[in-house]
Design a protein around this motif. Sequence first.
Motif, PDB file in Angstrom:
ATOM      1  N   ALA A  13       0.817  -1.227   0.000  1.00  0.00           N
ATOM      2  CA  ALA A  13       0.000   0.000   0.000  1.00  0.00           C
ATOM      3  C   ALA A  13       0.842   1.264   0.000  1.00  0.00           C
ATOM      4  CB  ALA A  13      -0.922  -0.006   1.223  1.00  0.00           C
ATOM      5  N   SER A  14       2.173   1.120   0.015  1.00  0.00           N
ATOM      6  CA  SER A  14       3.023   2.314   0.146  1.00  0.00           C
ATOM      7  C   SER A  14       3.326   2.979  -1.189  1.00  0.00           C
ATOM      8  CB  SER A  14       4.347   1.929   0.826  1.00  0.00           C
ATOM      9  OG  SER A  14       5.045   0.984   0.037  1.00  0.00           O
ATOM     10  N   SER A  15       2.921   2.370  -2.301  1.00  0.00           N
ATOM     11  CA  SER A  15       3.167   3.015  -3.594  1.00  0.00           C
ATOM     12  C   SER A  15       2.337   2.346  -4.685  1.00  0.00           C
ATOM     13  CB  SER A  15       4.660   2.955  -3.962  1.00  0.00           C
ATOM     14  OG  SER A  15       5.010   1.664  -4.397  1.00  0.00           O
ATOM     15  N   GLY A  16       2.379   2.931  -5.863  1.00  0.00           N
ATOM     16  CA  GLY A  16       1.822   2.315  -7.061  1.00  0.00           C
ATOM     17  C   GLY A  16       0.378   1.851  -6.960  1.00  0.00           C
ATOM     18  N   ILE A  17       0.163   0.610  -7.390  1.00  0.00           N
ATOM     19  CA  ILE A  17      -1.201   0.063  -7.498  1.00  0.00           C
ATOM     20  C   ILE A  17      -1.862  -0.043  -6.122  1.00  0.00           C
ATOM     21  CG2 ILE A  17      -2.505  -2.009  -8.158  1.00  0.00           C
ATOM     22  CD1 ILE A  17      -0.349  -2.423 -10.408  1.00  0.00           C
ATOM     23  N   GLY A  18      -1.091  -0.433  -5.106  1.00  0.00           N
ATOM     24  CA  GLY A  18      -1.649  -0.556  -3.758  1.00  0.00           C
ATOM     25  C   GLY A  18      -2.112   0.786  -3.223  1.00  0.00           C
ATOM     26  N   SER A  36       3.114  -2.657   4.208  1.00  0.00           N
ATOM     27  CA  SER A  36       4.304  -2.816   3.370  1.00  0.00           C
ATOM     28  C   SER A  36       5.475  -2.713   4.350  1.00  0.00           C
ATOM     29  CB  SER A  36       4.393  -1.750   2.275  1.00  0.00           C
ATOM     30  OG  SER A  36       4.897  -0.541   2.781  1.00  0.00           O
ATOM     31  N   ARG A  37       6.709  -2.593   3.839  1.00  0.00           N
ATOM     32  CA  ARG A  37       7.850  -2.495   4.763  1.00  0.00           C
ATOM     33  C   ARG A  37       8.091  -1.069   5.231  1.00  0.00           C
ATOM     34  NH1 ARG A  37      11.898  -4.947   0.571  1.00  0.00           N
ATOM     35  NH2 ARG A  37      10.520  -3.564  -0.599  1.00  0.00           N
ATOM     36  N   ARG A  38       7.871  -0.063   4.369  1.00  0.00           N
ATOM     37  CA  ARG A  38       8.338   1.304   4.663  1.00  0.00           C
ATOM     38  C   ARG A  38       7.287   2.115   5.404  1.00  0.00           C
ATOM     39  NH1 ARG A  38       9.527   3.379  -1.059  1.00  0.00           N
ATOM     40  NH2 ARG A  38       7.750   2.031  -1.445  1.00  0.00           N
ATOM     41  N   ASN A  88      -4.232  -8.752  -1.749  1.00  0.00           N
ATOM     42  CA  ASN A  88      -2.857  -9.290  -1.816  1.00  0.00           C
ATOM     43  C   ASN A  88      -2.168  -8.648  -3.008  1.00  0.00           C
ATOM     44  OD1 ASN A  88      -2.590 -11.411   0.255  1.00  0.00           O
ATOM     45  ND2 ASN A  88      -4.281 -12.364  -0.842  1.00  0.00           N
ATOM     46  N   ASN A  89      -1.546  -7.512  -2.767  1.00  0.00           N
ATOM     47  CA  ASN A  89      -1.011  -6.725  -3.877  1.00  0.00           C
ATOM     48  C   ASN A  89       0.510  -6.547  -3.823  1.00  0.00           C
ATOM     49  OD1 ASN A  89      -1.259  -4.378  -5.991  1.00  0.00           O
ATOM     50  ND2 ASN A  89      -0.220  -3.499  -4.209  1.00  0.00           N
ATOM     51  N   GLY A  90       1.089  -6.604  -2.630  1.00  0.00           N
ATOM     52  CA  GLY A  90       2.530  -6.347  -2.510  1.00  0.00           C
ATOM     53  C   GLY A  90       3.331  -7.324  -3.354  1.00  0.00           C
ATOM     54  N   GLY A 153      11.437 -16.093 -12.756  1.00  0.00           N
ATOM     55  CA  GLY A 153      10.986 -16.245 -11.369  1.00  0.00           C
ATOM     56  C   GLY A 153       9.702 -15.477 -11.100  1.00  0.00           C
ATOM     57  N   TYR A 154       9.592 -14.310 -11.707  1.00  0.00           N
ATOM     58  CA  TYR A 154       8.391 -13.484 -11.528  1.00  0.00           C
ATOM     59  C   TYR A 154       7.170 -14.193 -12.114  1.00  0.00           C
ATOM     60  CZ  TYR A 154       5.338  -9.329 -11.891  1.00  0.00           C
ATOM     61  OH  TYR A 154       4.296  -8.431 -11.783  1.00  0.00           O
ATOM     62  N   ALA A 155       7.309 -14.654 -13.376  1.00  0.00           N
ATOM     63  CA  ALA A 155       6.181 -15.342 -14.026  1.00  0.00           C
ATOM     64  C   ALA A 155       5.825 -16.613 -13.259  1.00  0.00           C
ATOM     65  CB  ALA A 155       6.523 -15.666 -15.477  1.00  0.00           C
ATOM     66  N   LYS A 188       2.563   2.254 -15.014  1.00  0.00           N
ATOM     67  CA  LYS A 188       3.679   3.134 -14.643  1.00  0.00           C
ATOM     68  C   LYS A 188       3.736   3.303 -13.122  1.00  0.00           C
ATOM     69  CE  LYS A 188       3.844   6.818 -17.201  1.00  0.00           C
ATOM     70  NZ  LYS A 188       3.470   8.223 -17.391  1.00  0.00           N
ATOM     71  N   THR A 189       4.586   2.490 -12.471  1.00  0.00           N
ATOM     72  CA  THR A 189       4.802   2.562 -11.011  1.00  0.00           C
ATOM     73  C   THR A 189       6.311   2.384 -10.797  1.00  0.00           C
ATOM     74  OG1 THR A 189       4.677   0.162 -10.713  1.00  0.00           O
ATOM     75  CG2 THR A 189       2.576   1.367 -10.625  1.00  0.00           C
ATOM     76  N   SER A 190       6.693   2.085  -9.565  1.00  0.00           N
ATOM     77  CA  SER A 190       8.123   1.845  -9.285  1.00  0.00           C
ATOM     78  C   SER A 190       8.523   0.396  -9.550  1.00  0.00           C
ATOM     79  CB  SER A 190       8.427   2.169  -7.824  1.00  0.00           C
ATOM     80  OG  SER A 190       7.902   3.409  -7.479  1.00  0.00           O
TER      81      SER A 190
HETATM   82  N1  LIG Z   1       3.381  -2.011 -12.469  1.00  0.00           N
HETATM   83  C1  LIG Z   1       3.211  -3.013 -13.299  1.00  0.00           C
HETATM   84  O1  LIG Z   1       3.551  -2.925 -14.499  1.00  0.00           O
HETATM   85  C2  LIG Z   1       2.561  -4.276 -12.835  1.00  0.00           C
HETATM   86  C3  LIG Z   1       2.028  -5.141 -13.801  1.00  0.00           C
HETATM   87  C4  LIG Z   1       1.448  -6.332 -13.380  1.00  0.00           C
HETATM   88  C5  LIG Z   1       1.378  -6.645 -12.041  1.00  0.00           C
HETATM   89  N2  LIG Z   1       1.899  -5.794 -11.118  1.00  0.00           N
HETATM   90  C6  LIG Z   1       1.823  -6.187  -9.699  1.00  0.00           C
HETATM   91  O2  LIG Z   1       1.249  -5.125  -8.972  1.00  0.00           O
HETATM   92  C7  LIG Z   1       1.664  -5.232  -7.610  1.00  0.00           C
HETATM   93  C8  LIG Z   1       2.045  -3.857  -7.108  1.00  0.00           C
HETATM   94  O3  LIG Z   1       3.169  -3.391  -7.838  1.00  0.00           O
HETATM   95  P1  LIG Z   1       3.336  -1.867  -8.306  1.00  0.00           P
HETATM   96  O4  LIG Z   1       3.327  -1.872  -9.778  1.00  0.00           O
HETATM   97  O5  LIG Z   1       2.414  -0.982  -7.590  1.00  0.00           O
HETATM   98  O6  LIG Z   1       4.869  -1.630  -7.893  1.00  0.00           O
HETATM   99  P2  LIG Z   1       5.517  -0.759  -6.712  1.00  0.00           P
HETATM  100  O7  LIG Z   1       5.146   0.676  -6.880  1.00  0.00           O
HETATM  101  O8  LIG Z   1       6.953  -1.121  -6.710  1.00  0.00           O
HETATM  102  O9  LIG Z   1       4.815  -1.307  -5.415  1.00  0.00           O
HETATM  103  C9  LIG Z   1       5.164  -2.532  -4.829  1.00  0.00           C
HETATM  104  C10 LIG Z   1       4.606  -2.563  -3.419  1.00  0.00           C
HETATM  105  O10 LIG Z   1       4.931  -3.829  -2.823  1.00  0.00           O
HETATM  106  C11 LIG Z   1       5.569  -3.585  -1.572  1.00  0.00           C
HETATM  107  N3  LIG Z   1       6.564  -4.615  -1.297  1.00  0.00           N
HETATM  108  C12 LIG Z   1       7.621  -4.986  -2.070  1.00  0.00           C
HETATM  109  N4  LIG Z   1       8.345  -5.922  -1.449  1.00  0.00           N
HETATM  110  C13 LIG Z   1       7.729  -6.147  -0.251  1.00  0.00           C
HETATM  111  C14 LIG Z   1       8.011  -6.997   0.846  1.00  0.00           C
HETATM  112  N5  LIG Z   1       9.090  -7.818   0.879  1.00  0.00           N
HETATM  113  N6  LIG Z   1       7.179  -6.971   1.904  1.00  0.00           N
HETATM  114  C15 LIG Z   1       6.124  -6.146   1.910  1.00  0.00           C
HETATM  115  N7  LIG Z   1       5.790  -5.328   0.917  1.00  0.00           N
HETATM  116  C16 LIG Z   1       6.597  -5.330  -0.156  1.00  0.00           C
HETATM  117  C17 LIG Z   1       6.228  -2.206  -1.703  1.00  0.00           C
HETATM  118  O11 LIG Z   1       6.328  -1.583  -0.436  1.00  0.00           O
HETATM  119  P3  LIG Z   1       7.641  -1.441   0.465  1.00  0.00           P
HETATM  120  O12 LIG Z   1       8.794  -1.163  -0.454  1.00  0.00           O
HETATM  121  O13 LIG Z   1       7.299  -0.288   1.365  1.00  0.00           O
HETATM  122  O14 LIG Z   1       7.757  -2.726   1.196  1.00  0.00           O
HETATM  123  C18 LIG Z   1       5.186  -1.473  -2.545  1.00  0.00           C
HETATM  124  O15 LIG Z   1       4.173  -0.955  -1.724  1.00  0.00           O
HETATM  125  C19 LIG Z   1       2.798  -6.247  -7.592  1.00  0.00           C
HETATM  126  O16 LIG Z   1       2.318  -7.480  -7.106  1.00  0.00           O
HETATM  127  C20 LIG Z   1       3.181  -6.401  -9.046  1.00  0.00           C
HETATM  128  O17 LIG Z   1       3.711  -7.667  -9.353  1.00  0.00           O
HETATM  129  C21 LIG Z   1       2.483  -4.615 -11.494  1.00  0.00           C
END
Ligand SMILES: NC(=O)c1ccc[n+]([C@@H]2O[C@H](COP(=O)([O-])OP(=O)(O)OC[C@H]3O[C@@H](n4cnc5c(N)ncnc54)[C@H](OP(=O)(O)O)[C@@H]3O)[C@@H](O)[C@H]2O)c1
Length: 265
Positions: A13-18, A36-38, A88-90, A153-155, A188-190
Amino acid sequence: MSYKNKNVWITGASSGIGESFARAFFKEGANLILSSRRIEELERVKSDLGGDDSNIYILTLDLADSATLPAKAKEALGAFGAIDVLVNNGGISQRSLFEETEMDTIRRLMEVNFFGSAILTKQVLPAIMEQKEGHIIVTSSLAGKFGTKFRSGYAASKHAMHGLFDCIRQEMYDYNVAVTIICPGPIKTSITENALTGDGTSFGEIGDLHKSAMDADEMIQKIWGRVKSRNEEIYVARPKELLALYLKRWAPGLLNLILKRSKVV
Ligand SMILES: NC(=O)c1ccc[n+]([C@@H]2O[C@H](COP(=O)([O-])OP(=O)(O)OC[C@H]3O[C@@H](n4cnc5c(N)ncnc54)[C@H](OP(=O)(O)O)[C@@H]3O)[C@@H](O)[C@H]2O)c1
């Protein structure tokens, strides 16, 4: 489905989609548990939303730290007395060829993306089943439906999520607990900056595919109606990426030829 006064636990929930999920649920009157962690980023989200301790609970956790997650789930259940929706998004992504990737990196992807979500879900399900009402939402990916270079690994972790949550969905029909799996294309996220390279260090760049992609708020806006209707699987991506899904099903050989020639970073 109305989320007014519902209790929603969101990981990542600390960034992006969450964070965008948090905005959408909060706007509808839900109480949020943000994880999340931060902690400083979670506090920022809480303050940006204009929430206070009566409606937003911050719960830091590390999805890779399996042993600590049952206690975190207990704390989440106690935050507002119940959980109605678990998101379950992290997660973390990957940018490395399989042959150059250490097994520890593959394991980390599985721990964070798959086992973290599996453990939290297992811990909260008994309480949700007792309520006879609930919703488990999972952020998978198009990488949960087909593989490309640099994402082994991701897939694998996202495909594993489909296997697990498809089964849980079947087991939950009698309890009125819905399971929604969301499969976004590039957003477009981190995610690419934080993606793991072969030795587990961060990729550190925004990939070209992601530079031109929709942002997370736009993504949530596009799917919000389907989330509220508790659709079982939701795809959200650009037309050519959505086409890949259908090719995977009906013409997998053609998709492989196209992917072989495509830029996937
Ligand atoms: N962006 C894309 O293109 C895309 C496409 C398909 C699916 N997704 C999925 O969407 C979800 C969210 O990703 P996002 O795109 O929003 O990227 P993001 O901005 O990098 O966000 C990832 C989130 O997961 C948390 N996280 C990462 N490692 C963690 C850990 N060990 N423990 C707890 N929290 C953790 C991060 O928080 P902290 O760093 O604070 O822990 C952050 O809040 C992911 O599951 C990703 O696979 C993303």
